[in-house]
Motif scaffolding. Structure first.
Motif: not given
Length: 628
Positions: A71-87
């Motif tokens: 769940a932690i890996a999924v959470l981190i991976g998902t947050l990273v994916t969400v931030l990517t378009p903004k960056v």
């Protein structure tokens, strides 16, 4: 059920017996209530999704630590994916702004932004790898424990459960349904967590850019809910039909393989193929319906996503032209729209997998919830002062509401050989089924050494007995292990001695690998008579107090029968024995012969005494030897 030595398990039917082959049901007294071939799971009451998942969660408790890490890996991976378009959108904004400015592009800021973007992509890769690694360990552990519990459960179920359910169906549950759950978890668990976090994260990021465009993107949510509402009931129905048909198909294949020679001999190939084709067609029909119904969600979601994308592009372009939105933010919102719709589409796609998995869960727990044999020790009156080895005192029994044995009485002295004869359905095998506690009596008392057998555990009772049956049962393995099955604590010398006592040593020594010869699944690489001698050797090594022989020589030729009878004569010496016989020539020397009819003893005596009575036994004798 566990076997008498408590170690190696046999297959589900009659797995407790020592020294003999497997029972095939109550042949002497008719089958118990309920049709054989019912599907455990195909006709089960509908179980709620929450309840099914809650029951499965019991098997995830030992993997709680790994699930948290996943769940932690999924959470981190998902947050990273969400931030990517903004960056990535910021990168576009920096380049676009630099082109418009006279000073040009700020490469320092651009390199920093690109470095952050590269770090985000690497983090996405690492978290994705960890998710797959952890989930593989979790699902394989669930598989191991589910199959372990199913196997243990099958050994605790009463014989009548297997009379009412097909072996192929139970095999399908233990293999296909467990695999379906594992593959479903592997595909859906991380995807569900990731999708939920992604939707929430993307929604928040879009709100920071444009609440109006966020509202447009959210149009996909009610569509998904409506589709799920329409699809779920039918998908569950067809999934249940599919797995039920799969069990039927397994049964057809199993029966065809076991009866291959008979099918060929009676020109039954076409009929067997027709039965297989019917089961196969039923499976295909329900299977494609389940897949088709579940698959309707994807094209419907794709249509909605495309419409929303066009609306976003039109409204976003107007906003950029009016200056109320930067080009980078418009790019980000378009990417976010894809990220928002993609998890919803993924959830819609996973929904079909989830429904199939839930069907398998219900079928597995239908077996795990089945009533087990009652192992509670009774408190029935004993008759320890009795000299009889076995006593049936006013026993009542029936496989359904109708009593097959209304008042059955019999006493057998220690060391006495008791033969039981009678027409098919007279209740001969029922006597043995009751003695072995494959079924419990419904009235009266059944005593061994003066002790009511309901006051003993089945394990304790069956350590006193061994069976040699008409249907020889040998498992895939070496001849040595098959003989030792009767007593796992036996030494090598005792195994060889048992084989010699059963007249089996001679043919075993002539085999290429001797005692280490591996028998195939049906032990077809040795003859029927040799198989019978091995079961007698197995009974020898068990050294039972009570021996049960059920037409043990009926499937062998006359010459082999003499050898088998010599082996059995040794085995019977100084032991209390029950012999079920159709060929009266095998029981002339019995101490007592019981003639049964409709669950009652109608005649009792020695061979000569019964012939002199000119009754039922004499008629049986004449029917076999009048033409001799």
């Amino acid at each position: 059920m566990q076997n008498n030595n408590g170690k190696r398990e046999s297959n589900a039917r009659g797995g407790n017996q020592r020294g003999g082959s497997m029972p095939t049901g109550p042949r002497g007294g008719g089958m118990p209530g309920g049709p054989r071939g019912a599907n455990p799971g195909a006709a089960q009451p509908k179980v709620s999704i929450a309840k099914s998942l809650k029951r499965l969660s019991v098997y995830t408790k030992k993997s709680t630590g790994l699930i948290i890490l996943t769940a932690i890996a999924v959470l981190i991976g998902t947050l990273v994916t969400v931030l990517t378009p903004k960056v990535l959108g910021n990168t576009t904004t920096i380049i676009f702004a630099g082109v418009k400015r006279a000073a040009g592009i700020d490469f320092t800021q651009l390199r920093l932004t690109l470095a952050i973007l590269l770090g985000l992509y690497l983090a996405t890769f690492l978290t994705s790898f960890l998710q797959q690694r952890f989930m593989t360990v979790i699902t394989q552990d669930i598989t191991r424990r589910l199959r372990r519990d199913l196997k243990a459960k099958l050994n605790r179920l009463p014989i009548n459960y297997f009379d009412q359910h097909q072996n192929g169906e139970l095999m399908s549950i233990a293999t296909n349904d467990v695999d379906n759950i594992v593959s479903g978890l592997q595909r859906s668990l991380t995807s569900i967590i990731s999708s939920v976090i992604t939707v929430i994260g993307v929604f928040v990021m879009m709100l920071t850019i444009s609440p109006l465009l966020t509202l447009v993107v959210c149009l996909t949510i009610p569509v998904m809910l409506l589709v799920a509402r329409l699809v779920t009931p039918k998908a569950q129905k067809y999934n249940a039909e599919y797995f039920g048909s799969l069990g039927q198909l397994n049964t057809q294949v199993e029966e065809s393989l076991q009866g291959f020679t008979v099918i060929k001999s009676f020109n039954g190939t076409e009929e067997a193929l027709n039965k297989f084709e019917h089961a196969n067609k039923s499976m295909v029909t329900s299977g494609w319906k389940a897949v088709f119904i579940s698959g309707l969600t994807m094209p419907m979601m794709t249509l909605v996503q495309n419409v929303v994308y066009v609306l976003l592009a039109a409204i976003g372009s107007l906003s950029v032209v009016s200056g109320s939105m930067t080009l980078g933010n418009m790019q980000a919102i378009l990417q976010y729209s894809g990220q928002f719709s993609s998890p919803l589409m993924q959830l819609a796609q996973i929904w079909g997998t989830l429904l199939s998995m839930l069907t398998s869960i219900d079928r597995i727990f239908a077996v795990l919830d089945a009533d087990e044999m009652d192992e509670t020790l009774g408190d029935y009156p004993n008759q320890l002062a009795s000299d009889a080895k076995v006593s049936f005192n006013h026993v009542q029994f029936g496989y359904d509401d109708k009593l097959l044995m209304p008042d059955f009485n019999m006493e057998v002295e220690p060391g006495q050989m008791t033969a039981i004869v009678g027409e098919t359905g007279a209740g001969k095998t029922t006597v043995i089924n009751l003695l072995e506690r494959f079924y419990d009596i419904k009235g009266g008392a059944l005593l061994v050494d003066g002790q009511d057998i309901r006051n003993m555990s089945r394990h304790e009772l069956r350590t006193k007995m061994a069976m040699v049956l008409q249907e020889t049962w040998l498992f895939s393995g070496t001849i040595f292990d098959n003989i030792k099955y009767g007593n796992e604590n036996a030494t090598d010398e005792e195994v060889y001695a048992a084989a010699k006592a059963a007249y089996a040593d001679d043919f075993i020594q002539k085999l290429p690998d001797g005692y280490q010869t591996v028998l195939n699944e049906n032990a077809d690489n040795i003859s029927q008579g040799q198989r019978q001698l091995l079961t007698i050797a197995r009974a020898f090594i068990a050294d039972p107090e009570i021996l049960i022989l059920d037409e043990a020589t009926s499937n062998v030729d006359s010459r082999t029968e003499l050898i088998v009878q010599q082996a059995m004569a040794r085995l019977l010496k100084h032991r209390t024995s029950f012999v079920i016989a159709h060929r009266l020539s095998t029981i002339y020397d019995a101490d007592r012969i019981l003639v049964m009819d409709h669950g009652n003893i109608v005649e009792s005596g020695t061979h000569q005494e019964l012939l002199a009575e000119n009754g039922a036994y004499q008629q049986l004798y004449q029917s076999q030897f009048a033409t001799a």
